[in-house]
Design a protein around this motif. Structure first.
Motif, PDB file in Angstrom:
ATOM      1  N   GLU A 129       1.017  -0.879   0.290  1.00  0.00           N
ATOM      2  CA  GLU A 129      -0.171   0.236   0.066  1.00  0.00           C
ATOM      3  C   GLU A 129       0.614   1.581   0.333  1.00  0.00           C
ATOM      4  O   GLU A 129       1.739   1.154   0.459  1.00  0.00           O
ATOM      5  CB  GLU A 129      -0.972  -0.216   1.487  1.00  0.00           C
ATOM      6  N   VAL A 185       3.579   6.379  -4.742  1.00  0.00           N
ATOM      7  CA  VAL A 185       2.512   6.377  -5.497  1.00  0.00           C
ATOM      8  C   VAL A 185       3.118   7.119  -7.311  1.00  0.00           C
ATOM      9  O   VAL A 185       3.686   7.516  -6.737  1.00  0.00           O
ATOM     10  CB  VAL A 185       1.215   7.862  -5.078  1.00  0.00           C
ATOM     11  N   LYS A 292      -0.776   3.255  -7.433  1.00  0.00           N
ATOM     12  CA  LYS A 292      -1.944   4.334  -7.437  1.00  0.00           C
ATOM     13  C   LYS A 292      -2.229   4.935  -6.214  1.00  0.00           C
ATOM     14  O   LYS A 292      -2.281   4.563  -5.115  1.00  0.00           O
ATOM     15  CB  LYS A 292      -3.930   4.377  -8.595  1.00  0.00           C
ATOM     16  N   GLU A 293      -3.192   6.232  -5.976  1.00  0.00           N
ATOM     17  CA  GLU A 293      -3.367   6.236  -4.380  1.00  0.00           C
ATOM     18  C   GLU A 293      -4.667   5.591  -4.078  1.00  0.00           C
ATOM     19  O   GLU A 293      -4.555   5.428  -2.622  1.00  0.00           O
ATOM     20  CB  GLU A 293      -3.454   8.204  -4.930  1.00  0.00           C
ATOM     21  N   ASP A 294      -5.521   4.643  -4.953  1.00  0.00           N
ATOM     22  CA  ASP A 294      -6.778   4.283  -4.834  1.00  0.00           C
ATOM     23  C   ASP A 294      -6.516   3.282  -4.664  1.00  0.00           C
ATOM     24  O   ASP A 294      -7.413   2.249  -4.213  1.00  0.00           O
ATOM     25  CB  ASP A 294      -8.192   5.016  -4.748  1.00  0.00           C
ATOM     26  N   ARG A 295      -5.446   2.121  -5.583  1.00  0.00           N
ATOM     27  CA  ARG A 295      -5.244   1.148  -5.553  1.00  0.00           C
ATOM     28  C   ARG A 295      -4.305   0.839  -5.953  1.00  0.00           C
ATOM     29  O   ARG A 295      -3.269   1.438  -6.538  1.00  0.00           O
ATOM     30  CB  ARG A 295      -6.634   0.305  -6.778  1.00  0.00           C
TER      31      ARG A 295
END
Length: 301
Positions: A129, A185, A292-295
């Motif tokens: 993450e 990211v 990525k920021e969300d995945r």
């Protein structure tokens, strides 16, 4: 008609899609007594055929060989009977790289080791993450392998990827280690646990003559022919690794002599085959990820 360059994400995803297809085809070519030269050439031809370029020579490493075996020019080496085979391939699209590897056991005695390596990578990918420290991540990987009865190799790690850069300055450890680095990211990483049985030395050493090279310096060269070849190597590979057999295809057998001279001058770097120090069989699985920021995008899955 205007040509639109792909965004980095588009290029990473396309490279990953090609790598996935090529490695699936490559696995079918891993058979006992198959010539490694033929496997490497067919894999590299597939990469080009699907619209990519090799980011490094196809690696086909067996048993205690952890990485970096690619066929030499005119190589007669074959896949051994009952071997544990690592197929490691790299694809780039406009310099954006996908790095993927898989282990194939040609004997049932490797089933547990292969399954443990696959599960260790699967678990590692679930833990990634943005902002996660590499030290914590390495601990996750190490603990997972140990829970399955194996151990990660201490001095082999994943790595951050950059445009035309396979190892972009940060290693992603497979053990707990002191480091201030973390997953960021918009960055891409190759995640690749290498595991061996408990009791093995669990370190690799360089052994044997390399068939993989990389242009590492632009020192001034008096020899005009040699200087021209250096410029051609940069133009073609942009600092990415290349195979000695590619040099023979381009310049004939005399190209090998020039390559040796460039190594001696420190202009070209050669990579040895990496072998587990206690000759323990090594299993490896690898995927490339884009943060990525969300995945997390696993580009090679």
């Amino acid at each position: 008609m205007l040509f639109r360059r792909m965004s980095p994400e588009e290029a990473y995803v396309k490279a990953g899609r090609i790598a996935k297809e090529v490695v699936e085809r490559g696995v079918k070519r891993i058979e006992e007594e198959a010539y490694i030269l033929e496997i490497c050439e067919k894999v590299e031809d597939d990469i080009i055929g699907f619209g990519g370029k090799p980011a490094f020579p196809c690696n086909v490493s067996q048993n205690e060989e952890a990485a970096h075996y690619t066929a030499a020019p005119f190589d007669k080496k074959k896949i051994e009977r009952g071997a544990l085979v690592k197929l490691d391939i790299g694809v780039h699209v406009e310099g954006f790289i996908a790095d993927v590897a898989i282990t194939i056991g040609l004997s049932k005695r490797w089933d547990n080791l292969v399954n443990a390596a696959r599960e260790t990578l699967k678990y590692a990918l679930m833990k990634v993450e943005p902002g996660l420290s590499f030290s914590t991540f390495g601990g996750y990987v190490e603990d997972k392998a140990r829970s399955l009865g194996y151990i990660t190799i201490e001095n082999l790690a994943g790595h951050r990827l950059g445009p035309y850069i396979l190892h972009a300055g940060e290693s992603v450890p497979n053990r707990r280690t002191l480091t201030s680095s973390s997953f960021k990211v918009k960055e891409a990483y190759a995640i690749e646990p290498f595991i061996v049985e408990l009791g093995a030395d669990a370190v690799v050493i360089g052994k044997g003559k390399s068939n993989i090279y990389r242009l590492s310096s632009f020192k001034k060269i008096k020899d005009k022919k040699m200087g021209r070849i250096v410029l051609e190597l940069w133009s073609k590979y942009k600092g990415l690794p290349f195979a000695s057999r590619w040099i023979v295809n381009e310049y004939g057998e005399n190209g090998l002599k020039i390559l040796d001279q460039l190594v001696k001058k420190g202009i070209v770097h050669s990579y040895p085959v990496l072998v587990e120090a206690s000759n323990a069989p090594v299993a490896q699985f690898e995927h490339t990820i884009l943060i990525k920021e969300d995945r997390i995008i696993v580009t090679t899955a």
